[in-house]
Design a protein around this motif. Structure first.
Motif, PDB file in Angstrom:
ATOM      1  N   VAL A 273       2.338  -4.489  -9.012  1.00  0.00           N
ATOM      2  CA  VAL A 273       1.957  -3.283  -8.269  1.00  0.00           C
ATOM      3  C   VAL A 273       3.205  -2.539  -7.807  1.00  0.00           C
ATOM      4  O   VAL A 273       3.305  -1.306  -7.942  1.00  0.00           O
ATOM      5  CB  VAL A 273       1.063  -3.646  -7.068  1.00  0.00           C
ATOM      6  CG1 VAL A 273       0.791  -2.412  -6.206  1.00  0.00           C
ATOM      7  CG2 VAL A 273      -0.250  -4.261  -7.542  1.00  0.00           C
ATOM      8  N   GLU A 274       4.167  -3.275  -7.267  1.00  0.00           N
ATOM      9  CA  GLU A 274       5.406  -2.644  -6.797  1.00  0.00           C
ATOM     10  C   GLU A 274       6.154  -1.979  -7.957  1.00  0.00           C
ATOM     11  O   GLU A 274       6.681  -0.873  -7.820  1.00  0.00           O
ATOM     12  CB  GLU A 274       6.297  -3.683  -6.132  1.00  0.00           C
ATOM     13  CG  GLU A 274       5.749  -4.204  -4.806  1.00  0.00           C
ATOM     14  CD  GLU A 274       6.638  -5.267  -4.194  1.00  0.00           C
ATOM     15  OE1 GLU A 274       7.559  -5.766  -4.894  1.00  0.00           O
ATOM     16  OE2 GLU A 274       6.422  -5.612  -3.028  1.00  0.00           O
TER      17      GLU A 274
ATOM     18  N   GLU B 166       5.926   5.984 -14.246  1.00  0.00           N
ATOM     19  CA  GLU B 166       4.954   6.619 -15.151  1.00  0.00           C
ATOM     20  C   GLU B 166       5.577   7.705 -16.020  1.00  0.00           C
ATOM     21  O   GLU B 166       4.879   8.330 -16.825  1.00  0.00           O
ATOM     22  CB  GLU B 166       3.811   7.229 -14.354  1.00  0.00           C
ATOM     23  CG  GLU B 166       2.833   6.236 -13.798  1.00  0.00           C
ATOM     24  CD  GLU B 166       1.591   6.925 -13.234  1.00  0.00           C
ATOM     25  OE1 GLU B 166       1.005   7.776 -13.930  1.00  0.00           O
ATOM     26  OE2 GLU B 166       1.237   6.625 -12.088  1.00  0.00           O
TER      27      GLU B 166
ATOM     28  N   ARG C 118      -3.146  -1.442  -7.455  1.00  0.00           N
ATOM     29  CA  ARG C 118      -3.347  -2.027  -6.122  1.00  0.00           C
ATOM     30  C   ARG C 118      -4.823  -2.293  -5.857  1.00  0.00           C
ATOM     31  O   ARG C 118      -5.202  -3.346  -5.345  1.00  0.00           O
ATOM     32  CB  ARG C 118      -2.767  -1.096  -5.050  1.00  0.00           C
ATOM     33  CG  ARG C 118      -3.053  -1.540  -3.620  1.00  0.00           C
ATOM     34  CD  ARG C 118      -2.074  -0.937  -2.632  1.00  0.00           C
ATOM     35  NE  ARG C 118      -1.990   0.496  -2.732  1.00  0.00           N
ATOM     36  CZ  ARG C 118      -2.778   1.356  -2.070  1.00  0.00           C
ATOM     37  NH1 ARG C 118      -3.745   0.892  -1.302  1.00  0.00           N
ATOM     38  NH2 ARG C 118      -2.607   2.651  -2.179  1.00  0.00           N
TER      39      ARG C 118
ATOM     40  N   THR D 200       0.830  -1.199   0.000  1.00  0.00           N
ATOM     41  CA  THR D 200       0.000   0.000   0.000  1.00  0.00           C
ATOM     42  C   THR D 200       0.858   1.240   0.000  1.00  0.00           C
ATOM     43  O   THR D 200       1.949   1.270   0.534  1.00  0.00           O
ATOM     44  CB  THR D 200      -0.914   0.038   1.238  1.00  0.00           C
ATOM     45  OG1 THR D 200      -0.099   0.046   2.412  1.00  0.00           O
ATOM     46  CG2 THR D 200      -1.835  -1.162   1.276  1.00  0.00           C
ATOM     47  N   GLY D 201       0.311   2.276  -0.614  1.00  0.00           N
ATOM     48  CA  GLY D 201       0.988   3.568  -0.627  1.00  0.00           C
ATOM     49  C   GLY D 201       0.160   4.608   0.070  1.00  0.00           C
ATOM     50  O   GLY D 201       0.257   5.788  -0.215  1.00  0.00           O
TER      51      GLY D 201
ATOM     52  N   TRP E 288       5.030  -0.721 -10.796  1.00  0.00           N
ATOM     53  CA  TRP E 288       4.395   0.497 -11.280  1.00  0.00           C
ATOM     54  C   TRP E 288       4.242   1.553 -10.191  1.00  0.00           C
ATOM     55  O   TRP E 288       3.853   2.692 -10.486  1.00  0.00           O
ATOM     56  CB  TRP E 288       3.056   0.175 -11.939  1.00  0.00           C
ATOM     57  CG  TRP E 288       3.264  -0.388 -13.306  1.00  0.00           C
ATOM     58  CD1 TRP E 288       3.322  -1.703 -13.666  1.00  0.00           C
ATOM     59  CD2 TRP E 288       3.510   0.356 -14.503  1.00  0.00           C
ATOM     60  NE1 TRP E 288       3.583  -1.830 -15.000  1.00  0.00           N
ATOM     61  CE2 TRP E 288       3.699  -0.584 -15.550  1.00  0.00           C
ATOM     62  CE3 TRP E 288       3.581   1.725 -14.787  1.00  0.00           C
ATOM     63  CZ2 TRP E 288       3.953  -0.181 -16.858  1.00  0.00           C
ATOM     64  CZ3 TRP E 288       3.838   2.114 -16.096  1.00  0.00           C
ATOM     65  CH2 TRP E 288       4.024   1.169 -17.111  1.00  0.00           C
ATOM     66  N   SER E 289       4.563   1.187  -8.966  1.00  0.00           N
ATOM     67  CA  SER E 289       4.581   2.164  -7.869  1.00  0.00           C
ATOM     68  C   SER E 289       5.964   2.769  -7.672  1.00  0.00           C
ATOM     69  O   SER E 289       6.125   3.710  -6.887  1.00  0.00           O
ATOM     70  CB  SER E 289       4.137   1.487  -6.564  1.00  0.00           C
ATOM     71  OG  SER E 289       2.819   0.977  -6.672  1.00  0.00           O
TER      72      SER E 289
ATOM     73  N   GLY F 154       0.211   2.846 -10.071  1.00  0.00           N
ATOM     74  CA  GLY F 154       0.486   1.893  -8.995  1.00  0.00           C
ATOM     75  C   GLY F 154      -0.669   1.784  -8.024  1.00  0.00           C
ATOM     76  O   GLY F 154      -1.028   0.681  -7.573  1.00  0.00           O
ATOM     77  N   ASP F 155      -1.289   2.915  -7.682  1.00  0.00           N
ATOM     78  CA  ASP F 155      -2.433   2.898  -6.770  1.00  0.00           C
ATOM     79  C   ASP F 155      -3.644   2.233  -7.422  1.00  0.00           C
ATOM     80  O   ASP F 155      -4.365   1.463  -6.787  1.00  0.00           O
ATOM     81  CB  ASP F 155      -2.787   4.321  -6.345  1.00  0.00           C
ATOM     82  CG  ASP F 155      -1.799   4.900  -5.346  1.00  0.00           C
ATOM     83  OD1 ASP F 155      -0.952   4.147  -4.833  1.00  0.00           O
ATOM     84  OD2 ASP F 155      -1.877   6.114  -5.071  1.00  0.00           O
TER      85      ASP F 155
ATOM     86  N   PRO G  51      -2.189   7.669  -9.415  1.00  0.00           N
ATOM     87  CA  PRO G  51      -1.053   6.959 -10.009  1.00  0.00           C
ATOM     88  C   PRO G  51      -1.449   5.541 -10.411  1.00  0.00           C
ATOM     89  O   PRO G  51      -2.299   4.904  -9.785  1.00  0.00           O
ATOM     90  CB  PRO G  51      -0.018   6.940  -8.875  1.00  0.00           C
ATOM     91  CG  PRO G  51      -0.403   8.070  -7.975  1.00  0.00           C
ATOM     92  CD  PRO G  51      -1.903   8.152  -8.049  1.00  0.00           C
TER      93      PRO G  51
END
Length: 222
Positions: free
Chosen positions: A122-123, A131, A44, A21-22, A125-126, A40-41, A38
């Motif tokens: 997920v990690e 991006e 998720r 989680t971010g 792209w976070s 990544g979010d 984002p």
């Protein structure tokens, strides 16, 4: 991306392990205004819906047909595995390899492995800079490439749920995050044979049904 072949951590995530989680995201409530979330979010949130669909597929269903005419359930899971793994590479501006699609479903623990690979996606792209700039052989904006895997994860989760007799509705935040990008990419995707022709829907169609229809799927087909 959808009906086609598309353009690690030491402690892999299991299906029942919380995804990284971010910070809190609005899910199931009012949608955020302003700048888009984002990738990544968004991934998720999408993963929290998609991973249980794949994890809940019984061995007896692996030969069932799917809304993707060229794939049965087993082949579509393997295709989605390939997408998830290769788009980790694209997030890091690397060169993916879609030349082969390994039969990961033949491996013991493939359901847990899928959850782990989605966690890595997920990690990836976070990560800072994921991006930014361009990514992929076509030199597309990195955010567009991120939306491509977000779309695959979301739409193929629907395909697999439909194929195995289950309902699937992604979080509205994901649908909003995809809507404009999918409309922009649709003409090129149809020209490349990635999307089918858009399906007409009645006025009461949901936003997700409209997104599916844009990719050439009929969400109300029986």
């Amino acid at each position: 991306m959808t009906n086609e072949a598309p353009l690690p951590t030491d402690d892999p995530l299991r299906i029942d392990t919380p995804l990284p989680t971010g910070g809190p995201l609005p899910t199931g409530g009012p949608l955020p205004a302003g700048d888009p979330l984002p990738i990544g979010d968004l991934l998720r949130v999408a993963a929290a819906d998609a991973v249980p669909v794949v994890g809940g597929i019984a061995d007896a269903s692996l030969g069932a047909p799917t809304p993707c005419a060229e794939y049965d359930v087993r082949a579509l899971i393997n295709h989605l595995f390939s997408v998830v793994v290769n788009f980790q590479v694209l997030a890091a501006k690397g060169t993916p390899d879609f030349s082969e699609t390994p039969d990961r479903v033949a491996d013991a623990g493939w359901r847990e492995l899928f959850g782990a690979e989605v966690g890595k996606l997920v990690e990836a792209w976070s990560a800072p800079g994921a991006e930014e700039g361009t990514s992929g052989a076509m030199g597309l904006p990195a955010r567009t490439v991120g939306c491509m895997v977000l779309l695959d994860l979301t739409v193929h989760a629907w395909d697999l749920a439909r194929a195995t007799g289950r309902a699937f509705a992604p979080d509205p935040v994901v649908v909003v995050g995809l809507a404009d990008e999918v409309e922009r990419m649709a003409p090129m995707a149809r020209k490349m044979g990635v999307f089918g022709d858009a399906v007409g829907l009645p006025g009461d169609a949901t936003a997700f049904e409209r997104l599916l229809a844009t990719t050439g799927r009929d969400p109300r087909a029986r």
